[in-house]
Design an enzyme around this catalytic site. Structure first.
Site, PDB file in Angstrom:
ATOM      1  N   SER A  16       0.837  -1.206   0.000  1.00 17.31           N
ATOM      2  CA  SER A  16       0.000   0.000   0.000  1.00 17.31           C
ATOM      3  C   SER A  16       0.874   1.260   0.000  1.00 17.31           C
ATOM      4  O   SER A  16       1.729   1.401  -0.875  1.00 17.31           O
ATOM      5  CB  SER A  16      -0.939  -0.075   1.205  1.00 17.31           C
ATOM      6  OG  SER A  16      -1.955   0.860   1.099  1.00 17.31           O
ATOM      7  N   ASP A  76      -9.811  -3.086  -5.898  1.00 22.02           N
ATOM      8  CA  ASP A  76      -8.938  -2.204  -5.124  1.00 22.02           C
ATOM      9  C   ASP A  76      -8.844  -0.874  -5.867  1.00 22.02           C
ATOM     10  O   ASP A  76      -8.555  -0.866  -7.071  1.00 22.02           O
ATOM     11  CB  ASP A  76      -7.548  -2.871  -5.034  1.00 22.02           C
ATOM     12  CG  ASP A  76      -6.534  -2.032  -4.279  1.00 22.02           C
ATOM     13  OD1 ASP A  76      -6.873  -0.929  -3.821  1.00 22.02           O
ATOM     14  OD2 ASP A  76      -5.391  -2.501  -4.156  1.00 22.02           O
ATOM     15  N   HIS A 104      -7.953  -4.730  -1.235  1.00 22.64           N
ATOM     16  CA  HIS A 104      -6.831  -3.975  -0.677  1.00 22.64           C
ATOM     17  C   HIS A 104      -6.614  -4.311   0.804  1.00 22.64           C
ATOM     18  O   HIS A 104      -7.555  -4.535   1.545  1.00 22.64           O
ATOM     19  CB  HIS A 104      -7.102  -2.473  -0.810  1.00 22.64           C
ATOM     20  CG  HIS A 104      -5.900  -1.632  -0.551  1.00 22.64           C
ATOM     21  ND1 HIS A 104      -4.972  -1.356  -1.527  1.00 22.64           N
ATOM     22  CD2 HIS A 104      -5.436  -1.031   0.572  1.00 22.64           C
ATOM     23  CE1 HIS A 104      -4.010  -0.608  -1.017  1.00 22.64           C
ATOM     24  NE2 HIS A 104      -4.270  -0.394   0.264  1.00 22.64           N
TER      25      HIS A 104
END
Ligand SMILES: *[C@@H]1O[C@H](CO)[C@@H](O)[C@H](O)[C@H]1NC(C)=O
Ligand SMILES: *[C@@H]1O[C@H](CO)[C@@H](O)[C@H](O)[C@H]1NC(C)=O
Ligand SMILES: *[C@@H]1O[C@H](CO)[C@@H](O)[C@H](O)[C@H]1NC(C)=O
Length: 401
Positions: A189, A341, A371
């Site tokens: 991320s 995502d 995600h």
């Protein structure tokens, strides 16, 4: 008593509302995902409420709720775990105990959390880094980089780069028995944003060029130029990461001025004179056809934001802004993307751009992925998907590092 009943009633209704969301059909363990998603959405609602009434800042509510997962450095039968400092920046080290005839590979891991949340010491990352050290017989370094909003761009990246430079010293590699030719920078991320930016910076620095063998980017966010790419529209409400929450948190890395957050949500945050950068993130050039259909490319609107944020033009925030000639020199790359995502397209575009200039890229796309799954690997939110992602990543490291 009545107010407790009222409170329970209120939160009950809120929670029911939060978990009532249509999930993509192929998502595994849908009820668990609904539950996690509901908890996150509810935290976001409560945080917004608390901020409105001046009780607590939006990000502090999240920070408080994740800090319960912090762990102490606990060694086990295989791995010695140590909290220490590299260049005055706190790090957590995972050192395999058993004697090794050969020098070990090393992985420097940067945790996610939208630049605002998280820690290398929270349980999911402690577990992941320990697992990595064990599985690969590798030295793992988790970096406790500084977080926003207290520390703004590029503080987090500076910390990461400083730690890597410290670690790359001959005497330090020697001390930990690390093979200088087998070092990888990884992250998930926003940690993957930092990993990508750190790798670019080191690679463009003659003193550090080619010292990093590989980078591994797990569902990375790689740009803050276009907030309306197809994935940002298709997954506007999550699961897990909504568009609003993402920018509300991530923009704190630049500023606490709400005008910035509102402008980026409208895709009107880029300054006059920045149009030449759009070609680096033009999804209509780089995405596979199946993601382009149902979408028409519209350019971000320029010059609407009064304040100026040079970071928006900076590849240290948006690694996709590096030019082809800069990307060309990047090392072996692993990119994992998830279908459901909002930052999916960032990953796809980086894969395309790196391949265009001849960088060796392995791309694992998880068709039923969401995600943040790597962080949902502890009770009671144990997602099998998180383990699948972990195993794919470890597998790649095993073969390539
Ligand atoms: C230590 O390593 C062995 C062999 O890989 C493994 O079976 C065991 O579960 C590991 N212990 C811990 C605490 O991870
Ligand atoms: C690491 O540095 C922090 C400040 O940056 C300091 O508070 C801490 O005591 C240091 N820890 C060690 C183990 O040196
Ligand atoms: C984006 O790509 C499309 C298709 O190649 C092109 O028509 C358009 O002019 C590009 N826009 C910008 C701003 O680069």
């Amino acid at each position: 008593m009545w107010y407790k009943t009222l409170c329970f009633g209120f939160f009950g209704i809120l929670f029911a509302y939060c978990i009532y969301l249509p999930l993509p059909e192929n998502v595994e363990e849908p009820w668990k995902v609904r539950f996690i998603d509901g908890v996150i959405k509810m935290t976001s609602l409560v945080a917004t409420l608390f901020e409105e009434i001046g009780l607590m800042k939006y990000d502090d509510v999240f920070l408080t709720s994740t800090s319960v997962f912090l762990t102490k450095p606990v060694s086990d039968e295989n791995i010695t775990v140590i909290d220490t400092n590299f260049s005055d920046i706190p790090v957590r080290l995972y050192l395999p105990k058993k004697k090794s005839e050969i020098l070990r590979p090393a992985i420097i891991y940067l945790h996610g959390g939208a630049f605002v949340l998280g820690s290398c010491k929270i349980q999911p990352y402690d577990d992941l880094n320990r697992w990595t050290a064990n599985k690969l017989d590798a030295v793992v370094v988790g970096i406790e980089y500084r977080l926003a909003p207290q520390y703004k761009f590029p503080a987090a990246l500076e910390d990461c780069v400083l730690v890597v430079k410290f670690f790359l010293q001959d005497k330090i590699l020697e001390k930990y028995g690390v093979d200088p030719a087998r070092i990888c920078i990884s992250g998930d991320s926003s940690g993957a944003t930092l990993a990508a930016a750190a790798t670019q910076l080191l690679q463009s620095n003659s003193e550090y060029k080619d010292k990093i063998k590989a980078q591994a980017l797990l569902y990375p966010g790689l740009q803050y130029i276009d907030s309306l790419m197809p994935s940002y529209q298709d997954y506007e409400y999550g699961p897990i990461l909504s568009r609003k929450m993402t920018f509300k948190l991530a923009m704190l890395y630049l500023s606490e001025d709400t005008a910035l957050k509102e402008a980026i949500l409208r895709n009107e945050h880029m300054p006059e004179g920045s149009r030449h950068l759009f070609k680096f993130v033009n999804w209509s050039d780089f995405l596979p056809d199946k993601y382009k259909k149902n979408h028409i490319y519209t350019e971000p609107v320029l010059g609407k934001l009064k304040a100026s944020y040079p970071a928006l033009l900076d590849s240290r925030l948006s690694p996709l802004l590096d030019s082809d000639s800069q990307l060309q020199s990047l090392p072996l790359t692993y990119i994992l993307t998830c279908e459901h995502d909002i930052v999916r397209d960032d990953g796809f575009i980086y894969v395309a751009r790196l391949r265009n200039v001849g960088v060796q890229v392995t791309h694992d796309h998880i068709e039923d992925g969401i995600h943040g799954a790597l962080t949902f690997t502890i009770a009671p939110t144990y997602l099998h998907l998180g383990l699948r992602i972990r195993d794919k990543y470890i597998n790649w490291l095993e073969k390539n590092l």
